[in-house]
Design a protein around this motif. Structure first.
Motif, mmCIF file in Angstrom:
data_model
loop_
_atom_site.group_PDB
_atom_site.id
_atom_site.type_symbol
_atom_site.label_atom_id
_atom_site.label_comp_id
_atom_site.label_asym_id
_atom_site.label_seq_id
_atom_site.Cartn_x
_atom_site.Cartn_y
_atom_site.Cartn_z
ATOM 1 N N ALA A 24 0.851 -1.119 -0.559
ATOM 2 C CA ALA A 24 0.185 -0.062 -0.429
ATOM 3 C C ALA A 24 0.736 1.304 0.050
ATOM 4 O O ALA A 24 0.206 1.956 1.046
ATOM 5 C CB ALA A 24 -1.007 0.075 1.327
ATOM 6 N N THR A 25 2.216 0.838 -0.290
ATOM 7 C CA THR A 25 3.470 2.909 -0.206
ATOM 8 C C THR A 25 2.286 3.454 -1.353
ATOM 9 O O THR A 25 2.230 4.678 -1.035
ATOM 10 C CB THR A 25 4.260 2.640 -1.449
ATOM 11 O OG1 THR A 25 4.471 1.290 -1.971
ATOM 12 C CG2 THR A 25 4.767 1.096 0.273
ATOM 13 N N GLY A 26 2.004 2.635 -2.766
ATOM 14 C CA GLY A 26 1.627 4.149 -3.000
ATOM 15 C C GLY A 26 -0.118 4.883 -3.127
ATOM 16 O O GLY A 26 -0.063 6.243 -2.893
ATOM 17 N N ARG A 27 -0.585 4.319 -1.902
ATOM 18 C CA ARG A 27 -2.043 4.745 -1.056
ATOM 19 C C ARG A 27 -1.601 5.744 -0.073
ATOM 20 O O ARG A 27 -2.276 6.628 0.196
ATOM 21 C CB ARG A 27 -2.601 3.798 -0.160
ATOM 22 C CG ARG A 27 -3.799 3.940 0.563
ATOM 23 C CD ARG A 27 -5.131 2.976 0.621
ATOM 24 N NE ARG A 27 -6.323 2.879 -0.793
ATOM 25 C CZ ARG A 27 -6.929 3.028 -1.091
ATOM 26 N NH1 ARG A 27 -7.618 4.076 -0.410
ATOM 27 N NH2 ARG A 27 -7.948 2.289 -1.930
ATOM 28 N N LYS A 28 -0.235 5.530 0.390
ATOM 29 C CA LYS A 28 0.548 6.090 1.886
ATOM 30 C C LYS A 28 0.788 7.563 1.274
ATOM 31 O O LYS A 28 -0.198 8.189 1.350
ATOM 32 C CB LYS A 28 0.947 5.369 2.653
ATOM 33 C CG LYS A 28 0.393 4.211 3.389
ATOM 34 C CD LYS A 28 1.775 3.489 3.653
ATOM 35 C CE LYS A 28 0.983 1.811 5.159
ATOM 36 N NZ LYS A 28 2.446 1.258 4.939
ATOM 37 N N ALA A 29 1.447 7.153 -0.106
ATOM 38 C CA ALA A 29 2.066 8.861 -0.882
ATOM 39 C C ALA A 29 0.363 9.442 -0.816
ATOM 40 O O ALA A 29 0.568 10.795 -0.856
ATOM 41 C CB ALA A 29 2.514 8.067 -1.943
ATOM 42 N N SER A 82 -11.842 0.831 -5.478
ATOM 43 C CA SER A 82 -11.009 0.664 -5.593
ATOM 44 C C SER A 82 -9.951 1.277 -6.750
ATOM 45 O O SER A 82 -10.574 1.539 -7.536
ATOM 46 C CB SER A 82 -11.209 -1.161 -5.697
ATOM 47 O OG SER A 82 -10.472 -2.011 -6.268
ATOM 48 N N PHE A 83 -8.909 0.710 -6.115
ATOM 49 C CA PHE A 83 -7.521 1.730 -7.393
ATOM 50 C C PHE A 83 -7.752 0.553 -8.284
ATOM 51 O O PHE A 83 -6.362 0.535 -9.839
ATOM 52 C CB PHE A 83 -6.560 1.937 -6.545
ATOM 53 C CG PHE A 83 -6.934 2.901 -5.780
ATOM 54 C CD1 PHE A 83 -7.391 3.577 -5.420
ATOM 55 C CD2 PHE A 83 -5.009 3.109 -5.460
ATOM 56 C CE1 PHE A 83 -7.783 5.065 -4.830
ATOM 57 C CE2 PHE A 83 -5.172 4.364 -4.104
ATOM 58 C CZ PHE A 83 -6.134 4.616 -4.014
ATOM 59 N N ALA A 84 -7.451 -0.823 -8.669
ATOM 60 C CA ALA A 84 -7.914 -2.068 -9.634
ATOM 61 C C ALA A 84 -7.565 -1.471 -10.762
ATOM 62 O O ALA A 84 -8.790 -1.168 -11.460
ATOM 63 C CB ALA A 84 -8.743 -3.533 -9.073
ATOM 64 N N GLY A 85 -6.672 -1.404 -10.927
ATOM 65 C CA GLY A 85 -6.470 -1.474 -12.871
ATOM 66 C C GLY A 85 -7.023 0.392 -13.493
ATOM 67 O O GLY A 85 -6.809 0.295 -14.440
ATOM 68 N N MET A 86 -7.176 1.130 -12.756
ATOM 69 C CA MET A 86 -7.099 2.950 -12.562
ATOM 70 C C MET A 86 -5.398 3.204 -12.544
ATOM 71 O O MET A 86 -4.623 2.940 -12.207
ATOM 72 C CB MET A 86 -7.616 3.253 -11.333
ATOM 73 C CG MET A 86 -8.674 2.981 -11.689
ATOM 74 S SD MET A 86 -10.310 3.971 -9.617
ATOM 75 C CE MET A 86 -10.039 4.936 -10.958
ATOM 76 N N THR A 87 -5.525 4.256 -14.114
ATOM 77 C CA THR A 87 -3.557 4.947 -13.812
ATOM 78 C C THR A 87 -4.530 6.407 -13.226
ATOM 79 O O THR A 87 -5.289 6.039 -12.545
ATOM 80 C CB THR A 87 -4.592 5.022 -15.072
ATOM 81 O OG1 THR A 87 -5.697 6.761 -15.546
ATOM 82 C CG2 THR A 87 -4.682 4.941 -16.164
ATOM 83 N N ASP A 88 -3.153 5.705 -12.306
ATOM 84 C CA ASP A 88 -2.791 7.273 -11.666
ATOM 85 C C ASP A 88 -3.723 8.996 -11.860
ATOM 86 O O ASP A 88 -4.786 9.081 -10.951
ATOM 87 C CB ASP A 88 -1.589 8.128 -12.101
ATOM 88 C CG ASP A 88 -0.441 7.075 -10.983
ATOM 89 O OD1 ASP A 88 -0.672 6.049 -10.526
ATOM 90 O OD2 ASP A 88 0.819 6.739 -11.064
ATOM 91 N N LYS A 89 -3.755 9.382 -13.227
ATOM 92 C CA LYS A 89 -4.974 10.814 -13.525
ATOM 93 C C LYS A 89 -6.248 10.492 -13.412
ATOM 94 O O LYS A 89 -6.858 10.980 -12.555
ATOM 95 C CB LYS A 89 -4.009 10.579 -14.770
ATOM 96 C CG LYS A 89 -3.812 11.324 -15.614
ATOM 97 C CD LYS A 89 -3.178 12.202 -16.205
ATOM 98 C CE LYS A 89 -1.699 13.285 -16.804
ATOM 99 N NZ LYS A 89 -1.874 13.947 -18.114
ATOM 100 N N ALA A 90 -6.571 8.578 -13.275
ATOM 101 C CA ALA A 90 -7.768 8.048 -13.278
ATOM 102 C C ALA A 90 -8.244 8.420 -11.810
ATOM 103 O O ALA A 90 -8.955 9.472 -10.693
ATOM 104 C CB ALA A 90 -8.459 7.332 -13.873
ATOM 105 N N ILE A 91 -7.096 8.205 -10.683
ATOM 106 C CA ILE A 91 -7.389 8.171 -9.850
ATOM 107 C C ILE A 91 -7.382 9.377 -8.904
ATOM 108 O O ILE A 91 -8.430 10.045 -7.933
ATOM 109 C CB ILE A 91 -6.404 7.165 -8.826
ATOM 110 C CG1 ILE A 91 -6.504 5.887 -9.165
ATOM 111 C CG2 ILE A 91 -5.903 6.981 -7.612
ATOM 112 C CD1 ILE A 91 -5.037 4.638 -8.743
#
Length: 230
Positions: free
Chosen positions: A22-27, A46-55
């Motif tokens: 979960a390092t990405g979520r924490k950042a 859910s972040f699953a399969g999403m791009t950074d910009k979409a998130i």
């Protein structure tokens, strides 16, 4: 099929290559807290399969912040600035089974272009795989900074792979290795096939239902390497 058919192989990062604790979520939470005073912007999807910009777009929309390309890019820049520290300090971080064996089998083959196909922006992706020393395997890719829709960034990565092989894309086989239904859909949208591994969030059965061309528990499944090398 000719054993030497030119082949582009694009690997997803989170859930496919690495378990990132979960390092990405924490950042991301740190970035939203610093810029918008909220760390819960992305708690409800859910972040699953999403791009950074979409998130980041969805996170900004959720908290009622301004949703513009400039604001998305600014918040992503903060996220990337925090990511290296989160990756470095993560206690549980590593490669999924079979990854090194697959990469070692592919990297020296002259008819294979080996790249990344990930929703991460490139700097974020490189930061995540540097801890497990994978960057030297991947000289190119399609990234979340290339396009927001996943199918489009996969198309960018595929074209870059074809250029490295010195061939038109139509002359190449395209294989995506991923862990979500979105990876499968993006592969098929680009005329490719997907080896789907149940090492991320979606289950084996969900990947089968999504139409994975080969669904494996992980890349230790000998069928995966056979398909990559066939």
């Amino acid at each position: 099929m000719n054993a030497l058919m030119p082949t582009i192989v694009l690997f997803d990062v989170d859930g496919t290559l690495i378990a990132s604790s979960a390092t990405g979520r924490k950042a991301l939470e740190r970035a939203f807290l610093e810029r918008h005073g909220r760390k819960d912007a992305c708690d409800h999807f859910s972040f699953a399969g999403m791009t950074d910009k979409a998130i980041f777009r969805e996170g900004l929309r959720t908290i009622g912040a301004e949703v513009t390309a400039k604001e998305i890019d600014a918040t992503i820049a903060l996220y990337v600035s925090h990511l290296a520290a989160e990756v470095e300090s993560a206690e549980h971080y590593g490669l999924h089974p079979g990854i090194l064996e697959a990469l070692d089998a592919l990297v020296e083959l002259p008819h294979v272009a080996l790249g990344l196909g990930t929703g991460n922006v490139e700097k974020g992706a490189r930061t995540k795989i540097e801890r497990v020393r994978l960057n030297h395997y991947f000289t190119f890719g399609g990234f979340g900074c290339d396009a927001e829709p996943r199918a489009e960034l996969i198309g960018v990565g595929a074209q870059r792979g074809a250029e490295r092989l010195g061939l038109p894309l139509e002359a190449c086989r395209l294989i995506i290795v991923g862990d979500t239904p979105k990876d499968i859909a993006a592969a098929h949208a680009n005329g490719g096939i997907c080896i789907a591994v149940a090492t991320g969030g979606p289950s084996f059965d969900e990947l089968v239902d999504a139409g994975g061309d080969l669904v494996c528990q992980d890349l230790q499944d000998p069928r995966a390497l056979q398909m990559l090398l066939a």
